[in-house]
Design an enzyme around this catalytic site. Structure first.
Site, mmCIF file in Angstrom:
data_model
loop_
_atom_site.group_PDB
_atom_site.id
_atom_site.type_symbol
_atom_site.label_atom_id
_atom_site.label_comp_id
_atom_site.label_asym_id
_atom_site.label_seq_id
_atom_site.Cartn_x
_atom_site.Cartn_y
_atom_site.Cartn_z
ATOM 1 C CG HIS A 138 -1.547 1.360 1.472
ATOM 2 N ND1 HIS A 138 -2.678 1.788 0.834
ATOM 3 C CD2 HIS A 138 -1.168 2.382 2.285
ATOM 4 C CE1 HIS A 138 -2.988 3.011 1.234
ATOM 5 N NE2 HIS A 138 -2.085 3.396 2.112
ATOM 6 C CG HIS B 180 0.976 6.738 0.381
ATOM 7 N ND1 HIS B 180 0.177 7.858 0.509
ATOM 8 C CD2 HIS B 180 0.439 5.803 1.218
ATOM 9 C CE1 HIS B 180 -0.799 7.612 1.377
ATOM 10 N NE2 HIS B 180 -0.664 6.373 1.807
ATOM 11 C CD GLU C 132 -4.054 6.660 2.927
ATOM 12 O OE1 GLU C 132 -4.373 5.863 2.011
ATOM 13 O OE2 GLU C 132 -3.053 6.509 3.628
ATOM 14 C CB SER D 74 -2.933 0.344 -2.770
ATOM 15 O OG SER D 74 -3.726 0.844 -1.701
#
Length: 302
Positions: free
Chosen positions: A150, A155, A196, A215
């Site tokens: 993730h 990110h 996010e 993700s």
């Protein structure tokens, strides 16, 4: 990676061995916090990865990369190759060689979710915390906590984008101020709904740029194409008032027009915003206000 929204535990030379409590989850986060330094960083435990771990990472990467066209932002797709290897878990120092040259950022390993102040401090110093353990094969489709896949896949690519990278640093700087003002919960909602779970409107339609969406195989398609969730133009007070869920797809997504818009929006002092928001009722994760309904269709995917 996102911080634990709970208060930071008292620390001496090193963090307590017990992991911090994560938000609305009843289960404490996993991770060996005893190996972390006072700032919660630790060496990437690369030798601990098994052949099965590397294979799981490869399969996760291949599945997500195949889904990106038409769903992920152009900036993310352009930056993804900067991660390097696809067939095994990368070494953080190898990514950092490219990342530091691009935007003066670097990634640092952490054992799991970390408290607010260490998290904000790292971001303010252009250091992004990446959990170094990987989910189990049984968690292939869904995991509550951020893991190395993730954090890396979701990110890190956009940290190669100069404008977005500057926004993440500005968020960290703002987080330290929010902590002093007792407003971390309000600011955490901005992180959740941008870094996010953010959506961006491109000339050819709606796309995802948030790591939690990018993700996740299921939420990537749901966030961009489903008619079920609300999609609302990002506005600071509206976003900070809106609660969120950590164990389901989001019921509301906030939409930006560009990363520059996002960066410029976070330039003013948030202290007056916090004061106004604290005087307003919170909004449920699925709340839709009367003026949202008119805006919702303007950001509906094409």
């Amino acid at each position: 990676m996102n911080p634990s929204p709970q208060p930071s535990p008292a620390k001496a030379a090193a963090p307590a061995a017990e992991p911090v409590v994560y938000g609305q989850s009843d289960r404490p986060p996993r991770g060996d916090y005893s190996r972390a330094a006072a700032d919660y960083t630790c060496p990437q435990n690369y030798a601990a990865y098994t052949a099965a771990d590397h294979d799981t990472y490869r399969r996760l990467y291949e599945r997500q990369a195949a889904l990106l066209p038409g769903l992920a932002s152009d900036e993310f797709i352009a930056a993804l190759p900067s991660l390097g290897v696809k067939d095994h878990i990368p070494r953080f120092e190898e990514i950092n060689e490219r990342l530091y040259r691009a935007t003066r950022w670097e990634i640092v390993a952490v054992p799991g979710l970390i408290p607010e102040v260490p998290f904000f401090t790292l971001l303010a110093n252009r250091k992004f915390p990446v959990t170094d353990w990987l989910r189990t094969p049984e968690e292939f489709d869904y995991i509550v906590e951020p893991d190395v896949f993730h954090d890396l896949f979701g990110h890190v690519p956009l940290l190669f984008n100069p404008v977005f990278a500057d926004y993440v640093q500005r968020y960290g700087q703002g987080g330290l101020k929010a902590h002093a003002l007792g407003a971390c919960e309000l600011l955490s909602r901005l992180y959740w709904y941008t870094i996010e779970f953010g959506l961006i409107r491109q000339s050819d339609g709606l796309r995802a740029y948030g790591a939690g969406i990018l993700s996740s195989a299921g939420e990537l398609q749901y966030a961009v194409r489903s008619e079920e969730p609300h999609r609302i133009p990002l506005a600071l007070e509206r976003t900070m008032r809106t609660r969120y869920k950590i164990d389901t797809y989001q019921q509301t997504y906030f939409v930006i027009d560009s990363f520059q818009q996002l960066f410029d929006m976070t330039a003013p002092d948030f202290a007056p915003v916090y004061e106004r928001v604290k005087g307003l009722p919170e909004l449920a994760a699925d709340a839709l206000l009367s003026n949202d309904e008119r805006q919702r269709w303007a950001t509906k995917p094409t």
